[in-house]
Design a protein around this motif. Structure first.
Motif, PDB file in Angstrom:
ATOM      1  N   GLY A  41       8.584   7.371 -27.212  1.00 31.38           N
ATOM      2  CA  GLY A  41       7.272   7.697 -26.668  1.00 31.38           C
ATOM      3  C   GLY A  41       7.168   7.522 -25.173  1.00 31.38           C
ATOM      4  N   TYR A 139       1.304   3.563 -35.563  1.00 27.21           N
ATOM      5  CA  TYR A 139       2.331   3.142 -34.612  1.00 27.21           C
ATOM      6  C   TYR A 139       3.304   2.144 -35.244  1.00 27.21           C
ATOM      7  CZ  TYR A 139       4.267   0.706 -30.520  1.00 27.21           C
ATOM      8  OH  TYR A 139       5.108   0.116 -29.614  1.00 27.21           O
ATOM      9  N   ASN A 192      -0.754   7.499 -32.959  1.00 28.57           N
ATOM     10  CA  ASN A 192       0.678   7.684 -32.858  1.00 28.57           C
ATOM     11  C   ASN A 192       1.198   7.402 -34.268  1.00 28.57           C
ATOM     12  OD1 ASN A 192       3.436   7.455 -32.518  1.00 28.57           O
ATOM     13  ND2 ASN A 192       3.345   5.761 -31.077  1.00 28.57           N
ATOM     14  N   GLY A 341      -2.357  13.673 -27.882  1.00 24.57           N
ATOM     15  CA  GLY A 341      -1.185  12.828 -28.026  1.00 24.57           C
ATOM     16  C   GLY A 341       0.053  13.477 -27.440  1.00 24.57           C
TER      17      GLY A 341
END
Length: 426
Positions: A41, A139, A192, A341
């Motif tokens: 990321g 996440y 995420n 995102g």
């Protein structure tokens, strides 16, 4: 030497660690430039954003080096930054917060760990009050936050199809109501790995649950408002007596500097300040001065609206077009609909598909992705997790356009190869 139970819990292997080690190993190869990294990321190096932070850092170095880098600072954060955060959010959202509502920490991952340690764990009867992740997948870093076995509970989502090649997840509010034990709830917004924002009705249900159980709801805005703002629908953070909001500068261009802050009720923020004092003393100070300057001048808003948000919007549109061309039309694949995102989340719903098998095959084709199972909660023993939890992958949009395009092309080839191998084995 023997580790303690908490030492064993915190040192256990993780999928994301193995992936990062793979990437590091690839980076040491002589042909490292040939690897297509659609995995981590890490935000893109947008030239205008890099230049702005370089200048702001240089100004902080010239003006604040002695007071920032040669002296210890307050555990809450430098007073200039703390006041700038309060002023910024009061002006932007009409809040009425003060320094007592803010704490600066060394990254939102650390702030998440602090909150989890403070509000979850064994209670007076010895039973663990867990961290509840109400909207899986979420996440993968959250799975390493708990100090206690069985200290993290993830609620499976409702899968909502949206046509032939699209879908989204919804919060299972009934499952949330049935979850009796919780010390804290947490979610990323937008999420995420999916890029979806929580619906207003879902957020309302989460806050009502937090009130009823008298626990905090931690909302991690790493990809959301007000920065980096890589969302297409405006989703303002909510100030509430049971909500802690996390904000980070990582996805706005400073992932390596570990600067983030939490905003919430003073009675929830104050223990976090003490935790920082008792552990890391305070967050890095020089870059706090640079961030303060960006908030005071509102330059952070210009970086967000003029460069970061348009960049990822264009990247997402490009990836959607490439996937439509590269993915075999005869396969049952779906792309999670997204408000923004930095990722694409794909589901491939076939018995022959396994995310780890695809991961290994793509590595042989010099492409990195992230297996979807790492965003769910181990062990993957329920019917949903045994199937759907192993039939998803995450693609990062942070690499250069040519790398994203070539990587998606190789993904399509790999899927065809997996399908053919499965047919040959029948």
């Amino acid at each position: 030497m023997q580790l303690s139970s908490r030492g064993r819990q915190m040192s256990r292997p993780s999928g994301i660690r193995s992936i990062m080690e793979d990437i590091a190993a690839a980076g040491r190869d002589t042909d490292a430039s040939e690897w297509l990294n659609l995995s981590p990321g890490n935000p893109s190096h947008i030239p205008e954003v890099v230049a702005a932070w370089r200048r702001l850092t240089r100004e902080a170095l010239d003006d604040r080096f002695v007071e920032s880098s040669t002296r210890y600072g307050p555990s809450r954060g430098n007073s200039g930054l703390v006041e700038a955060v309060a002023d910024y959010f009061n002006l932007t959202y009409g809040w009425s917060i003060g320094p007592e509502n803010v704490v600066v920490g060394p990254g939102s991952q650390m702030l998440s760990f602090i909150a989890t340690t403070l509000f979850t764990g064994p209670d007076s009867d010895g039973l663990v009050q867990p961290l509840v992740l109400p909207r899986l997948p979420d996440y993968t870093g959250y799975q390493g936050l708990g100090l206690d076995p069985s200290g993290i509970v993830g609620l499976e989502p409702v899968v909502v199809p949206e046509g032939r090649h699209s879908f989204h997840y919804a919060v299972d509010t009934e499952a949330l109501a049935r979850q009796m034990r919780m010390g804290m709830m947490m979610l990323s917004n937008p999420a995420n790995p999916t890029g979806s924002s929580v619906e207003p009705s879902e957020l309302k249900a989460l806050i009502e649950t937090a009130e009823q159980r008298d626990v905090p709801l931690v909302v991690d805005h790493a990809y959301g408002e007000p920065f980096p703002g890589v969302v297409q629908t405006w989703c303002a953070p909510v100030m509430h007596s049971h909500v802690i909001n996390l904000f980070t500068l990582s996805k706005a261009g400073l992932p390596g500097e570990r600067i983030a802050f939490a905003i919430g009720p003073a009675e929830l923020i104050d223990p976090m300040v003490s935790f920082i004092a008792n552990s890391v003393l305070h967050a890095p100070q020089l870059l706090q001065a640079a961030v303060e300057r960006s908030l005071r001048t509102r330059e952070i808003d210009a970086l967000t609206t003029q460069y970061i948000k348009p960049y990822y919007k264009a990247k997402r549109a490009m990836a959607e077009e490439l996937l439509a061309k590269a993915m075999p039309d005869s396969m049952d694949w779906r792309l999670h609909s997204s408000d923004g995102g930095m990722f694409c989340w794909l589901s491939i719903d076939h018995d022959w598909f396994d995310d780890l098998e695809l991961y290994e095959l793509l590595k042989r084709k010099q492409v990195f992705v992230v297996p979807g199972r790492h965003f769910f909660i181990e062990p993957l023993t329920t019917p949903f997790l045994r199937t759907h939890g192993k039939r998803c992958i995450r693609l990062s949009l942070s690499s250069d356009e040519w790398a994203v395009a070539e990587g998606i092309g190789r993904l399509g080839e790999a899927l065809e190869e997996l399908r053919m191998n499965a047919r040959d084995g029948e």
